[in-house]
Design a protein around this motif. Structure first.
Motif, mmCIF file in Angstrom:
data_model
loop_
_atom_site.group_PDB
_atom_site.id
_atom_site.type_symbol
_atom_site.label_atom_id
_atom_site.label_comp_id
_atom_site.label_asym_id
_atom_site.label_seq_id
_atom_site.Cartn_x
_atom_site.Cartn_y
_atom_site.Cartn_z
ATOM 1 N N LEU A 1 1.189 -0.830 0.066
ATOM 2 C CA LEU A 1 0.098 -0.110 0.229
ATOM 3 C C LEU A 1 0.948 0.781 -0.133
ATOM 4 C CD1 LEU A 1 -3.521 -0.606 2.820
ATOM 5 C CD2 LEU A 1 -3.288 -0.594 -0.516
ATOM 6 N N ILE A 2 2.307 1.124 0.619
ATOM 7 C CA ILE A 2 2.830 2.415 0.718
ATOM 8 C C ILE A 2 3.346 2.713 -0.674
ATOM 9 C CG2 ILE A 2 4.960 3.392 1.491
ATOM 10 C CD1 ILE A 2 4.439 1.833 4.228
ATOM 11 N N THR A 3 3.706 1.513 -1.300
ATOM 12 C CA THR A 3 4.440 1.793 -2.845
ATOM 13 C C THR A 3 3.465 2.198 -3.494
ATOM 14 O OG1 THR A 3 5.736 -0.388 -1.824
ATOM 15 C CG2 THR A 3 5.993 -0.017 -4.171
ATOM 16 N N MET A 4 2.591 1.662 -2.941
ATOM 17 C CA MET A 4 1.242 2.475 -4.105
ATOM 18 C C MET A 4 0.668 4.037 -4.398
ATOM 19 S SD MET A 4 -1.795 -0.120 -4.725
ATOM 20 C CE MET A 4 -2.595 -0.081 -6.248
ATOM 21 N N ILE A 5 1.055 4.099 -2.880
ATOM 22 C CA ILE A 5 0.200 5.953 -2.016
ATOM 23 C C ILE A 5 1.559 6.902 -2.559
ATOM 24 C CG2 ILE A 5 0.820 7.104 -0.221
ATOM 25 C CD1 ILE A 5 -1.296 4.597 0.760
ATOM 26 N N ALA B 1 -6.477 -5.827 2.449
ATOM 27 C CA ALA B 1 -6.022 -4.565 1.819
ATOM 28 C C ALA B 1 -6.690 -3.700 2.941
ATOM 29 C CB ALA B 1 -6.622 -4.525 1.464
ATOM 30 N N LEU B 2 -8.140 -3.771 3.358
ATOM 31 C CA LEU B 2 -9.053 -2.707 3.826
ATOM 32 C C LEU B 2 -8.651 -2.746 5.450
ATOM 33 C CD1 LEU B 2 -11.554 -1.293 5.158
ATOM 34 C CD2 LEU B 2 -12.614 -3.668 5.061
ATOM 35 N N LEU B 3 -7.691 -4.009 6.166
ATOM 36 C CA LEU B 3 -7.598 -3.718 7.939
ATOM 37 C C LEU B 3 -6.376 -3.141 7.713
ATOM 38 C CD1 LEU B 3 -7.320 -4.767 10.499
ATOM 39 C CD2 LEU B 3 -6.153 -6.692 10.382
ATOM 40 N N ASN B 4 -5.107 -2.941 6.531
ATOM 41 C CA ASN B 4 -3.794 -2.742 6.647
ATOM 42 C C ASN B 4 -4.366 -1.171 5.901
ATOM 43 O OD1 ASN B 4 -2.223 -4.377 7.007
ATOM 44 N ND2 ASN B 4 -2.552 -5.375 4.864
ATOM 45 N N SER B 5 -4.888 -0.234 5.183
ATOM 46 C CA SER B 5 -5.406 0.485 5.306
ATOM 47 C C SER B 5 -6.022 1.242 6.027
ATOM 48 C CB SER B 5 -6.120 0.488 3.281
ATOM 49 O OG SER B 5 -7.673 1.076 4.244
ATOM 50 N N LEU B 6 -6.660 1.056 7.466
ATOM 51 C CA LEU B 6 -6.765 1.356 7.809
ATOM 52 C C LEU B 6 -5.896 1.670 8.961
ATOM 53 C CD1 LEU B 6 -10.496 -0.510 8.947
ATOM 54 C CD2 LEU B 6 -10.491 2.107 8.713
#
Length: 335
Positions: free
Chosen positions: A26-30, A125-130
């Motif tokens: 997720l950090i790579t995507m952001i 993905a939802l848990l990690n985004s939170l």
């Protein structure tokens, strides 16, 4: 998009999410988002960034990238991780860039949580985004030892002193004598009392899971209770802001979201607890479900638990179906 002021290209990128993304992914995507196009990689910064990424003699970032830092995206990724890891950056322009990245990153991560909450087969993905959205707010990793940095009057240097003294959780800080805290931080009374008090009036949560007698081969029902254990103390004073909330997010072994809801502290403060009956469909891979209580604004308050749900029959062993008359539940609690 309009609510969070998110670029269309960013939305397009996140539509490619598989649903199993880790924090690292997720950090790579952001880091690839359009929101950071104004961040440039300067030649004179590469040495500092490469040292943050990989250096056997220094503290480096949590998820190092392969090779040398050679793109804007890699720089952004590196600066996000350095800030979350409390790694000092001795460069004024990089510090300025980090501030800009986090201002925009707050919007992007909050939007990402809302976007993923509208889907079902993306529990990881939802848990990690939170978790990541909270990390951006706190400017700390979710498992950071620098929990004290979130308290008023505690900056990076005092937080480092706390970590060196082994005070790496709110519980440990609360249990330490006020005078001892002042010695550790080299401060005069009543500084220690003020620190202890701010920790004392943070919300403390507990999860209680109970399986109800209504269950079949494919469905079961559980009762989830969130308890605010210091509910009485919080009636008089609170450290957390009024809008503080926790998100209860539950998922199964097939990466399906079972339940997802924000619960405001103001709701919990009415009676001290919140209870909900939740229907759980049997997953193909395992009967274990992941139950997570994620604070919106603080690192160190989360409660995460694994619970094994029982069904009318166990999975077939060979060609036999084994009946399961006894309800067995396993749970492991960790913060």
């Amino acid at each position: 998009m309009a609510w969070y002021y998110i670029a269309f290209d960013t939305v397009k990128q996140f539509f490619t999410i598989k649903g199993t993304e880790t924090l690292k992914e997720l950090i790579t995507m952001i880091s690839n988002c359009t929101e950071f196009l104004d961040v440039k990689l300067r030649t004179n910064e590469k040495k500092i960034l490469n040292a943050l990424n990989k250096d056997k003699d220094k503290i480096t970032i949590r998820f190092p990238m392969e090779g040398k830092i050679k793109t804007r995206e890699m720089k952004i990724n590196c600066l996000i991780q350095a800030q979350l890891g409390c790694i000092p950056i001795q460069d004024f322009t990089l510090t300025q860039d980090t501030g800009r990245i986090f201002r925009n990153g707050l919007r992007v991560t909050r939007w990402l949580c809302d976007f993923l909450a509208s889907c079902k087969n993306n529990f990881s993905a939802l848990l990690n985004s939170l978790i990541l959205a909270k990390c951006f707010r706190c400017r700390l990793w979710e498992n950071s030892l620098h929990v004290s940095k979130q308290l008023e009057k505690i900056g990076v240097s005092l937080s480092n002193a706390m970590v060196n003294a082994g005070l790496t959780s709110f519980k440990k800080i609360e249990e330490t004598n006020a005078r001892e805290l002042e010695l550790i931080l080299n401060r005069h009374p009543p500084f220690g009392n003020q620190i202890k008090e701010s920790v004392l009036y943070l919300p403390k949560y507990e999860l209680d899971i109970e399986q109800l007698p209504k269950y079949s081969d494919t469905l079961a029902e559980i009762l989830v209770t969130i308890k605010l254990t210091n509910y009485e103390q919080l009636q008089t004073k609170r450290t957390a802001p009024d809008f503080h909330c926790v998100t209860l997010v539950m998922g199964d072994a097939d990466n399906q979201v079972i339940f997802n809801q924000k619960i405001m502290d103001s709701v919990l403060l009415k009676s001290g607890n919140w209870t909900k009956k939740i229907e759980v469909k049997r997953a193909l891979k395992s009967e274990d479900i992941s139950i997570n209580l994620i604070s919106s604004d603080y690192v160190g308050l989360d409660v995460q638990q694994v619970y094994t749900v029982s069904y009318l029959s166990r999975k077939p062993v060979g060609s036999k179906m084994v009946t399961n008359p006894n309800l067995k539940a396993q749970s492991s609690l960790g913060t």
